[in-house]
Design a protein around this motif. Sequence first.
Motif, PDB file in Angstrom:
ATOM      1  N   ALA A   1       0.905  -1.260  -0.047  1.00  0.00           N
ATOM      2  CA  ALA A   1       0.026   0.023   0.012  1.00  0.00           C
ATOM      3  C   ALA A   1       0.807   1.337   0.026  1.00  0.00           C
ATOM      4  O   ALA A   1       0.430   2.220  -0.114  1.00  0.00           O
ATOM      5  N   THR A   2       2.074   1.118   0.545  1.00  0.00           N
ATOM      6  CA  THR A   2       2.981   2.285   0.461  1.00  0.00           C
ATOM      7  C   THR A   2       3.872   2.626  -0.803  1.00  0.00           C
ATOM      8  O   THR A   2       4.475   3.525  -1.128  1.00  0.00           O
ATOM      9  N   THR A   3       3.525   1.682  -1.832  1.00  0.00           N
ATOM     10  CA  THR A   3       4.144   2.039  -3.155  1.00  0.00           C
ATOM     11  C   THR A   3       3.277   2.445  -4.191  1.00  0.00           C
ATOM     12  O   THR A   3       2.094   2.022  -4.380  1.00  0.00           O
ATOM     13  N   THR A   4       3.632   3.692  -4.695  1.00  0.00           N
ATOM     14  CA  THR A   4       2.568   4.424  -5.861  1.00  0.00           C
ATOM     15  C   THR A   4       3.236   3.708  -7.210  1.00  0.00           C
ATOM     16  O   THR A   4       2.140   3.493  -7.933  1.00  0.00           O
ATOM     17  N   LEU A   5       4.416   3.744  -7.493  1.00  0.00           N
ATOM     18  CA  LEU A   5       4.860   3.369  -8.801  1.00  0.00           C
ATOM     19  C   LEU A   5       5.860   2.170  -8.751  1.00  0.00           C
ATOM     20  O   LEU A   5       6.767   2.578  -7.904  1.00  0.00           O
ATOM     21  N   GLU A   6       5.787   1.654  -9.729  1.00  0.00           N
ATOM     22  CA  GLU A   6       6.886   0.703  -9.761  1.00  0.00           C
ATOM     23  C   GLU A   6       7.188   0.333 -11.315  1.00  0.00           C
ATOM     24  O   GLU A   6       6.493  -0.118 -12.098  1.00  0.00           O
ATOM     25  N   VAL A   7       8.278   0.472 -11.545  1.00  0.00           N
ATOM     26  CA  VAL A   7       9.036   0.453 -12.898  1.00  0.00           C
ATOM     27  C   VAL A   7       9.940  -0.606 -12.863  1.00  0.00           C
ATOM     28  O   VAL A   7      10.819  -0.749 -11.908  1.00  0.00           O
ATOM     29  N   GLU A   8       9.810  -1.667 -13.871  1.00  0.00           N
ATOM     30  CA  GLU A   8      10.484  -2.805 -13.746  1.00  0.00           C
ATOM     31  C   GLU A   8      11.130  -3.004 -15.258  1.00  0.00           C
ATOM     32  O   GLU A   8      10.385  -2.979 -16.291  1.00  0.00           O
TER      33      GLU A   8
ATOM     34  N   SER B   1       8.170   8.521 -20.510  1.00  0.00           N
ATOM     35  CA  SER B   1       7.524   6.954 -21.015  1.00  0.00           C
ATOM     36  C   SER B   1       6.783   6.748 -19.915  1.00  0.00           C
ATOM     37  O   SER B   1       5.628   6.145 -20.195  1.00  0.00           O
ATOM     38  N   ILE B   2       6.948   6.863 -18.731  1.00  0.00           N
ATOM     39  CA  ILE B   2       6.193   6.687 -17.519  1.00  0.00           C
ATOM     40  C   ILE B   2       4.505   7.137 -17.520  1.00  0.00           C
ATOM     41  O   ILE B   2       3.586   6.533 -17.625  1.00  0.00           O
ATOM     42  N   ALA B   3       4.641   8.596 -18.124  1.00  0.00           N
ATOM     43  CA  ALA B   3       3.368   9.370 -18.286  1.00  0.00           C
ATOM     44  C   ALA B   3       2.910   9.139 -19.821  1.00  0.00           C
ATOM     45  O   ALA B   3       1.634   9.540 -20.081  1.00  0.00           O
TER      46      ALA B   3
ATOM     47  N   LEU C   1       5.386  -1.241 -16.208  1.00  0.00           N
ATOM     48  CA  LEU C   1       4.945   0.130 -15.215  1.00  0.00           C
ATOM     49  C   LEU C   1       3.826   0.032 -14.502  1.00  0.00           C
ATOM     50  O   LEU C   1       2.745   0.191 -15.061  1.00  0.00           O
ATOM     51  N   ARG C   2       3.889  -0.026 -13.191  1.00  0.00           N
ATOM     52  CA  ARG C   2       2.679  -0.284 -12.461  1.00  0.00           C
ATOM     53  C   ARG C   2       2.373   0.724 -11.392  1.00  0.00           C
ATOM     54  O   ARG C   2       3.177   1.289 -10.504  1.00  0.00           O
ATOM     55  N   LEU C   3       1.175   1.586 -11.670  1.00  0.00           N
ATOM     56  CA  LEU C   3       0.773   2.675 -10.948  1.00  0.00           C
ATOM     57  C   LEU C   3      -0.375   2.200  -9.985  1.00  0.00           C
ATOM     58  O   LEU C   3      -1.492   1.750 -10.663  1.00  0.00           O
ATOM     59  N   LEU C   4      -0.100   2.008  -8.578  1.00  0.00           N
ATOM     60  CA  LEU C   4      -1.117   1.709  -8.053  1.00  0.00           C
ATOM     61  C   LEU C   4      -1.558   0.296  -8.346  1.00  0.00           C
ATOM     62  O   LEU C   4      -2.514  -0.035  -8.331  1.00  0.00           O
ATOM     63  N   GLY C   5      -0.739  -0.359  -8.590  1.00  0.00           N
ATOM     64  CA  GLY C   5      -1.311  -2.052  -9.089  1.00  0.00           C
ATOM     65  C   GLY C   5      -1.711  -2.205 -10.482  1.00  0.00           C
ATOM     66  O   GLY C   5      -1.713  -3.127 -10.729  1.00  0.00           O
ATOM     67  N   GLN C   6      -2.002  -0.933 -11.111  1.00  0.00           N
ATOM     68  CA  GLN C   6      -2.344  -0.933 -12.497  1.00  0.00           C
ATOM     69  C   GLN C   6      -1.255  -0.789 -13.668  1.00  0.00           C
ATOM     70  O   GLN C   6      -0.408  -0.100 -13.422  1.00  0.00           O
ATOM     71  N   ASP C   7      -1.299  -1.938 -14.395  1.00  0.00           N
ATOM     72  CA  ASP C   7      -0.079  -1.929 -15.424  1.00  0.00           C
ATOM     73  C   ASP C   7      -0.283  -0.942 -16.489  1.00  0.00           C
ATOM     74  O   ASP C   7      -1.294  -1.007 -17.411  1.00  0.00           O
ATOM     75  N   LEU C   8       0.476   0.334 -16.700  1.00  0.00           N
ATOM     76  CA  LEU C   8       0.260   1.297 -17.753  1.00  0.00           C
ATOM     77  C   LEU C   8       0.739   0.811 -19.011  1.00  0.00           C
ATOM     78  O   LEU C   8      -0.093   1.317 -20.018  1.00  0.00           O
ATOM     79  N   THR C   9       1.334  -0.139 -19.073  1.00  0.00           N
ATOM     80  CA  THR C   9       2.016  -0.465 -20.384  1.00  0.00           C
ATOM     81  C   THR C   9       0.645  -1.227 -21.315  1.00  0.00           C
ATOM     82  O   THR C   9       0.609  -1.138 -22.562  1.00  0.00           O
ATOM     83  N   ALA C  10      -0.273  -1.697 -20.534  1.00  0.00           N
ATOM     84  CA  ALA C  10      -1.385  -2.338 -21.377  1.00  0.00           C
ATOM     85  C   ALA C  10      -2.502  -1.323 -21.724  1.00  0.00           C
ATOM     86  O   ALA C  10      -3.460  -1.663 -22.261  1.00  0.00           O
TER      87      ALA C  10
END
Lengths: 314, 341
Positions: free
Chosen positions: B12-19, B64-66, B81-90
């Motif tokens: 819950a404490t992570t907003t964005l995860e880039v992998e 690219s994140i945006a 790119l996961r923003l609040l659990g949602q995959d942005l690349t999709a």
Amino acid sequence: MLRFLLLRVLTTIPVLVLVTFVVFGLVLLIPGDPAVTIAGPDATVEQVAAIRERLGLDRPLLVQYWDWVTSAMAGDLGTSLYTSRAVATSIGDALPVSMALAGAALLISLVIAVPMAIVSALRRGTWVDRVATLGSSLGIALPSFWLGLVFVLIFSLTLGWLPATGYVPFAQDPVAWLTHLVLPALTLGIAGAAESTRQLRGSIIGVLQQDYVRTARAKGLRGRMVVGKHVMKNASVPLVTVLGLQITALLGGAVLVEQVFGVPGLGQVAIAAVTTRDIPVIQGIVLIAVLVAVVCNLLVDLVYGYLNPKVRPR
Amino acid sequence: MTRTLPVARTAATTTLEVEDLVVEVLTEDGWATVVDGVSFSLGRGETLGIVGESGSGKSVTCLSIAGLMPPRQTRVRAGTLRLLGQDLTALDQRQMSDIRGPKIAMIFQEPMSSLNPAFTVGDQIAEVLRRHEGLSRKESKARAIELLDRVGVPNPARRFGQYPFEFSGGMRQRVMIAIALACTPDIIIADEPTTALDVTVQAQILELLREIQREHGMSVIFITHDLGVVADVCDRVLVMYAGQIVEGAPLDELFEDPQHPYMEGLLAAMPRMDQRTDALVSIPGHPPQVGAFPAGCRFHPRCAYVRPQCTDGAAPPLEQAGPTHTTRCLRHLELTLRGTT
């Protein structure tokens, strides 16, 4: 805003004064004496002198000029040397025709140019863009009278959809007015569209690279809003310049197309006047053309002010 | 056969995860990698600094994140790119535009050119609210005036109707912040937001950003090449070089105990108030051109500690140099690098 308008109108006065001088003076430079022309080849010197006196051509130039200007301001542009019709009436008959033609041509050119420029700028380098660029090169290169003849051949003679020539006043029959207007307007509009597309495409491409377009995207605005609002308002400036020039040219210079389609516009009147050295008519037409140009410039300036707040007076 | 959904790794404490983000741009010679395997996560309320020279890939990473890299000339080759659990690349363009504004907002470097000269400042703030929150013209105007007031624009009601050219650089950047703040996003990406400003104005803008972040608990990614700014605002810092992260650590640890020669060089090049030197120090050479990254460690042509093993093969892996400290230097265990004291 009102002050700006007033100021802008006032600044056109010196231009107009200058123009009336030139218009009046131009006639003096044209070879041939109108009095001789009217009197005919067999006239005696006395007859010519009488005509000259009747027309006031024997008086000092400044007096002639002043007479001409004051009566022109009162709406009296003199009488045709040939048809004996009042010049104001001839122009009054032809001007609405030319205006309808110019308006329709402008509308057609915008309807073609704006979407085409947007699509080809957004898809720069793709086949859509190449086709559009080729099309606008063709549109600029093809002479309009030739295009007009081709249209007549296709739409009138072969398909029989539209009348080939002539003009019907709107008040008489709106439908016939429209069908008679389509082909000449299309002919003129395509040339205009080609030029506008090229200008607008270039300026859209330039604006698309601006930082504020990226900002608009970063705000999450939809593509339509980014292009329609943020890009177009900035990209329209060169288009407005081109349109201003086109209106002026359409009203004064649609001579060939009017001839091809037998449209009784200002161009026709001008041709008749020039070939017969009908000086009052020539003067009247040039004056009207200049007035149109001045009004167009005024409008263009006002639109600039709308598009670019920096040039707005404060 | 039923499969349970994988438990979201994002706490819950992570907003964005880039992998493993890989971004390519189209050059004359074909596709060239500009961002190469970038991974990081961003905590809620955290300010993450990304530093590096121009061309290091820091801006490309964030654009690219945006989803703001121009399509056709650029592509995200790999990564999630996961923003609040949602995959942005999709997401497609349209869905991404719903994210920008309410979830990710951006502040750019050039306040002079980032606002549209043809529209009033107020309209440019209000349109965000109309777009994302469905406010009416009147409501959005009232909110925009509040926002102008919040970011410290004096006379907000009057300023609402003025155009960007009537604002100074600092005031325009405040307007940009108001636009970014409009929908209280989860993440604000600030791309060199103070670089174009006077030093005194710079300090005011940084203070404003800090205040806003505290108020709303937003996460901030702060892109800059200015280590002074980094030291001022960031909790944690990533150092990028030639498209890769070469070092990452909490602020103090990075400054006091750098683990990569590049970071040591950046720190040495930073002008210091307490030491007067005759010459400004700089890292010799230039960062490599896109598409021409050297083999081995990409920094090796400029590195004072280069050894034969650094010069060929694949780029060294990112290794742990401490519990919260990573580095991409093969020799980090043997080297003792100078930080600030």
